[in-house]
Scaffold this active site. Structure first.
Site, PDB file in Angstrom:
ATOM      1  N   GLU A  60       1.054  -0.801   0.133  1.00 32.83           N
ATOM      2  CA  GLU A  60      -0.144  -0.116  -0.061  1.00 32.83           C
ATOM      3  C   GLU A  60       0.857   1.119   0.097  1.00 32.83           C
ATOM      4  O   GLU A  60       0.319   2.295  -0.889  1.00 32.83           O
ATOM      5  CB  GLU A  60      -0.982  -0.242   1.178  1.00 32.83           C
ATOM      6  CG  GLU A  60      -1.979  -0.946   1.078  1.00 32.83           C
ATOM      7  CD  GLU A  60      -1.835  -2.457   0.972  1.00 32.83           C
ATOM      8  OE1 GLU A  60      -2.790  -3.623   1.030  1.00 32.83           O
ATOM      9  OE2 GLU A  60      -1.195  -2.589   1.676  1.00 32.83           O
ATOM     10  N   HIS A 129     -10.140  -6.421   9.631  1.00 31.09           N
ATOM     11  CA  HIS A 129     -10.694  -5.759   8.488  1.00 31.09           C
ATOM     12  C   HIS A 129     -12.040  -5.675   8.707  1.00 31.09           C
ATOM     13  O   HIS A 129     -13.183  -5.053   7.608  1.00 31.09           O
ATOM     14  CB  HIS A 129     -10.479  -7.016   7.346  1.00 31.09           C
ATOM     15  CG  HIS A 129      -9.646  -7.540   7.120  1.00 31.09           C
ATOM     16  ND1 HIS A 129      -8.573  -7.031   6.649  1.00 31.09           N
ATOM     17  CD2 HIS A 129      -9.153  -8.705   7.276  1.00 31.09           C
ATOM     18  CE1 HIS A 129      -7.091  -7.881   6.659  1.00 31.09           C
ATOM     19  NE2 HIS A 129      -7.593  -8.705   6.805  1.00 31.09           N
TER      20      HIS A 129
END
Length: 325
Positions: A60, A129
């Site tokens: 990322e 998550h």
């Protein structure tokens, strides 16, 4: 009108943006051959090719920074971050570069980048998550924060976000992907204002993203008991649309914020502070909020449900504001 899912509405928005502007491209983990972790970009690789739909390494920090560079180079990148917790790995290019560059360059440079990410709980993805961190990002000057909760916003927010000269973060609540409904293809979407989704007179329910449907369901239940609740969809979390919020609160004289974020330091706290600052003397009761429990999100379905704002808690809080509890 067409009947589609939230996921398909997002895909329509992507397809339309790619078709309208050759500078637009999508990049991220598994967005191409796999079709996106949540199948939002499914089929777009075959339609637009590898130059426009780019699979990236699992970094990322790397691919968000590459998106910043592409935006500075004149492109209009859309970067997909799989889930919001992974965006923490890219805070440096997001916060220290993209959000600050216009200021640091004295207005000479801007970063017209859109970053999409999945946020929120309700899918049994447990503590890693299931974060709702959009309120954290809404703290940062230089960012615009969007939270589409309807099919129309899911489809229509992307294109105006790409026209913005600065960084826009678009948060998609993961539990909405399979939500199905009628898409009003004629609706014009803006990325500046909140929307009144239901008119009311007795109190204002303020929600966004995954909490909007629950707020509307609570309003419907309250209506059966003679309570008229107005429901506001924030949609734009930064900058907040104070004018729409205050107009509603001044009318109903009571405010209840429903926020999937944790209570301490939440976006709900900021909204309540603004209401008190701007509309204190119009209130007939202290503003209230319903937030997620301050725990890492559990995996077990019954515990996850218990940790999240739910319709019964919203109804109970609303009745408390009205002295009906």
């Amino acid at each position: 009108m067409s009947r589609i899912t939230y996921r398909e509405a997002l895909r329509q928005g992507l397809r339309e943006a790619l078709a309208r502007d050759p500078r637009v491209f999508l990049m991220g983990e598994d967005v191409g051959r796999y079709g996106g972790t949540f199948a939002v970009s499914k089929g777009l690789l075959d339609e637009f090719g590898e130059q426009r739909i780019r699979d990236t390494p699992l970094s990322e920090l790397g691919f968000v920074a590459a998106g910043v560079g592409a935006a500075l180079g004149g492109m209009r990148p859309i970067v997909e971050v799989m889930t919001v917790n992974f965006s923490l790995l890219a805070l440096d290019p997001l916060m220290n570069t993209a959000a600050a560059l216009r200021h640091m360059s004295g207005g000479q440079f801007s970063v017209p980048l859109v970053v999409r990410m999945t946020t929120g709980a309700g899918r049994q993805l447990a503590a890693q998550h299931s974060h709702s961190l959009e309120g954290w990002f809404a703290h940062i000057p230089g960012l615009k924060i969007l939270a589409p909760a309807t099919l129309e916003d899911a489809r229509g927010m992307l294109w105006p976000a790409l026209q913005d000269p600065d960084l826009v973060l678009l948060f998609e609540q993961g539990a909405l992907y399979n939500q199905e409904g009628e898409l009003d293809e004629s609706e014009v979407v803006d990325i500046r204002s909140a929307r009144v989704r239901r008119e009311g007179r007795d109190l204002t329910l303020i929600a966004y993203g995954g909490t909007l449907g629950k707020a509307l369901a609570a309003a419907e239940q309250l209506a059966g008991e003679g309570v008229s609740a107005e429901v506001i969809d924030l949609r734009v979390l930064r900058p907040l649309d104070d004018a729409t919020l205050m107009a509603s609160v001044r009318k109903t004289r009571r405010a209840l914020v429903v926020d999937e974020g944790w209570r301490s330091g939440s976006l709900a706290a900021e909204i309540i502070a603004r209401i008190v600052e701007q509309a204190f003397f119009d209130l007939d009761a202290p503003p209230a909020r319903v937030c997620s429990a301050e725990v890492p999100m559990p995996y077990a379905k019954h515990l996850e449900d218990a940790a999240l704002p739910q319709v019964p808690a919203i109804v109970a809080a609303a009745k408390g504001l009205l002295g009906l509890a």
